[in-house]
Every structure is written in C-alpha cells, then in structure tokens.
Design an enzyme around this catalytic site. Structure first.
Site, PDB file in Angstrom:
ATOM      1  CB  VAL A  27      -1.042   0.017   1.150  1.00  0.00           C
ATOM      2  CG1 VAL A  27      -2.078  -1.077   0.956  1.00  0.00           C
ATOM      3  CG2 VAL A  27      -0.394  -0.090   2.525  1.00  0.00           C
ATOM      4  CE1 TYR A  57       6.025   2.758   2.122  1.00  0.00           C
ATOM      5  CE2 TYR A  57       4.448   0.983   2.340  1.00  0.00           C
ATOM      6  CZ  TYR A  57       5.702   1.430   1.966  1.00  0.00           C
ATOM      7  OH  TYR A  57       6.603   0.550   1.443  1.00  0.00           O
ATOM      8  N   PRO A 190       7.250  -5.779  -7.326  1.00  0.00           N
ATOM      9  CG  PRO A 190       5.457  -7.162  -6.756  1.00  0.00           C
ATOM     10  CD  PRO A 190       6.237  -5.962  -6.273  1.00  0.00           C
ATOM     11  CG  LEU A 191       3.352  -5.831 -10.518  1.00  0.00           C
ATOM     12  CD1 LEU A 191       1.902  -5.333 -10.542  1.00  0.00           C
ATOM     13  CD2 LEU A 191       3.451  -7.220 -11.147  1.00  0.00           C
ATOM     14  CE  LYS A 231      -1.008   1.703  -5.498  1.00  0.00           C
ATOM     15  NZ  LYS A 231      -1.259   2.452  -6.749  1.00  0.00           N
ATOM     16  CB  SER A 232      -3.665  -3.013  -7.619  1.00  0.00           C
ATOM     17  OG  SER A 232      -4.651  -2.401  -8.438  1.00  0.00           O
ATOM     18  NE  ARG A 237      -5.060  -2.124 -13.435  1.00  0.00           N
ATOM     19  CZ  ARG A 237      -4.538  -0.934 -13.704  1.00  0.00           C
ATOM     20  NH1 ARG A 237      -3.920  -0.234 -12.755  1.00  0.00           N
ATOM     21  NH2 ARG A 237      -4.624  -0.443 -14.924  1.00  0.00           N
TER      22      ARG A 237
END
Ligand code: NDP
Length: 275
Positions: A27, A57, A190-191, A231-232, A237
């Site tokens: 997040v 965050y 990771p993306l 994260k999304s 997704r």
C-alpha cells in the site's frame, strides 16, 4: 484466491518458526482514506492474508480499518509495518503504529532502510519482539555487506530482507546470500511499480499461457520462492494479481525472464539510494 498448485506454495517458513504468506497487498502511495481502506478490504475478500504498510506511508489507520471492515479474523492475517529510520526508537515508533493500526502486534516489523548504518536500530528491533509487539523482525534495502555487519552484532538475526526484486532486478548474489543466512528475500515492486507490465518478452510469455503480464511477473517470483507484495487500488487488478497459484511457468520461461536482469546479478539492494 485460486488454490496453490503445490503444497506449501502459498506460504514460506521463516527462521524464527513463523510463516509468511507468499502473496500480500502493498500500500505504498495509497492515501490514508477510503482508497486504502477499500484496497485492503478487497484484498482480504479476494483471499490475500498479508498486508504490507510502513510508518513512512502514513496510511496505517486505513490499513487497520480495512482489516476490521473485512471481518477476517486478525489471527489469519499477516501484517507488516516498517520502522521509519529517521526516527530514533523502534519501540516507541511501533507503539505508535499499533495505535494507528488498532492492533496488539504486527507479524513483521522491518527496518525500512539502513539509514545511518545497518546496526544501530537493531537492539530496539529485538526489544519489540521481546515485548510481543512484533512476531518477527527483519530489514529492507540491505545489501550483502550490511547484512553481514548486522549478523555480527544481532542476538536475534533478521528473518526477512525486503528488496526491489523482479526479473529486471534479479539480484542473484543478494538472493543467494540471504538464503545462505536463512533470511527470506521478499520482493517489493514486483511489477517495477507498473513499469514492467508492457515489456514484450513478458507479454509473449503471458500470451502463451493465457495470462496477464502482472500474473507472469508475480508467478516468476513465486517459482523462485520469493514472497510478492504487488500494489493496486483497483479491485479487478487486486483479484487478478491473486490468480497466480494455478499455472506454472516452464524452465524455459523462467530462464527467459531471469535473463531480463539489468543488475548483473548484484549483491546490492538498490542502484539509487535515497538515504
Ligand atoms: P508494484 O510493482 O506492485 O506495481 C504497482 C503499480 O502497478 C501500480 O501503478 C498499479 O496501479 C499497477 N498495477 C498493479 N497490478 C496491476 C495489474 N494487474 N495490471 C495493470 N497494472 C497493475 O509497485 P510498488 O512499487 O508499489 O511495490 C509494491 C509494494 O512494495 C509497495 O506498495 C510497498 O508495500 C512495497 N515497497 C517497499 C519498499 C521498501 O523500501 N521496503 C519500496 C517500494 C515498495 P493501480 O494501483 O492503479 O492499480
């Protein structure tokens, strides 16, 4: 969430006897408001049992609210937060986090980056475990040399090193050194913070499996035994990213992805340090 293909694939053991789920929701850059509450709730509804936040965050309140709104029992969820190393005392800062999260403990508390050196914060980190504020303790953004320095001094060794890791950042020497020291390497971004989703080699493998690029990138990490925290904030997704336990990449696919590495198999955690 789809069923894991092999037994034990959905979680990884830690050296302290605890386990970390292989898939979590990250997040970072999610506002401390409904957006974050919903993302956490959607993830838990989709079967995730692992949420990754940090003091830096600024959204721990919303993470706690999302957990409560989901109705999933606390003991089923693995919650990570991170010590903000511009502060001095990991114990005091974790007490603040627990208040914001509305939790009695976190499952994993990690030093966010080795600001001011790799060892000074560690006695305070160990104390959080003794106080039962944290079940496991670890680090993030630590290179091999920093891990070695920490292991010289630690009474309780770190069990996780969370680093930037994906096919384009396949830090082989860091990965192997972590494994040799019983430290689980956990993959952040990771993306590639979304940057690697358009890569043609990834797209080709995705097409061949009838999957999406995100699923291929996450599956690559899972087949390497590395926990993933994509994260999304979009529900479809979040669901898509959880469908990674019901297909397998071939050895050839894995090799093609391994060869995308741009770090030269480094033992470093970051090419560009912000500290
Ligand atoms: P990721 O690599 O997880 O990528 C997230 C991006 O990809 C977002 O823009 C997201 O957009 C998009 N995305 C996600 N899933 C899909 C999909 N299926 N299809 C298309 N686009 C998609 O990024 P992060 O850098 O945020 O890393 C993940 C987590 O790792 C962080 O949230 C944080 O928890 C942790 N982290 C830790 C760090 C550390 O220093 N320890 C540093 C950086 C990250 P959208 O949200 O709009 O869907």
């Amino acid at each position: 969430m789809s069923q894991p293909t092999g037994s034990g694939e959905s979680a990884h053991g830690l050296a302290d006897g605890n386990t970390i789920p292989m898939l979590g929701l990250g997040v970072w850059q999610v506002e401390n408001e409904r957006e974050c509450v919903d993302a956490v709730r959607w993830a838990l509804e989709a079967g995730y049992r692992h949420i990754d936040t940090a003091q830096a965050y600024g959204n721990e309140e919303s993470v706690g609210m999302g957990i409560r709104e989901s109705g999933v029992p606390r003991e089923e969820i693995f919650v990570t937060t991170k010590f903000f190393p511009r502060r001095r005392d990991p114990v005091v800062e974790l007490e603040g986090s627990l208040g914001r999260l509305g939790l009695e403990f976190v499952d994993l508390y990690i030093v966010h980056w080795p600001a001011g050196g790799p060892t000074w914060a560690w006695p305070g980190m160990e104390r959080t475990r003794e106080l039962d504020y944290a079940r496991s303790i670890g680090v993030s953004n630590f290179a091999v040399g920093e891990i070695d320095d920490l292991l010289q001094e630690a009474q309780q060794p770190p069990v996780v090193n969370q680093v930037l890791f994906n096919p384009f950042a396949y830090r082989k020497r860091l990965f192997e050194a972590c494994a040799a020291n019983d430290i689980v390497l956990e993959a952040y971004s990771p993306l590639g913070t979304g940057r690697h989703l358009d890569d043609p080699a990834v797209a080709q493998i995705a097409d061949a499996h009838g999957r999406t690029p995100a699923q291929v990138l996450l599956r690559w990490g899972i087949q390497h035994g590395v926990p993933q925290i994509p994260k999304s904030t979009h529900q479809p997704r979040i669901v898509e990213n959880a469908q990674v336990f019901d297909f397998e990449l071939s050895e050839e696919d894995m090799q093609t992805l391994d060869e995308l590495d741009q770090t030269g198999g480094t033992d470093c955690a970051r090419e560009d340090k912000w500290w």
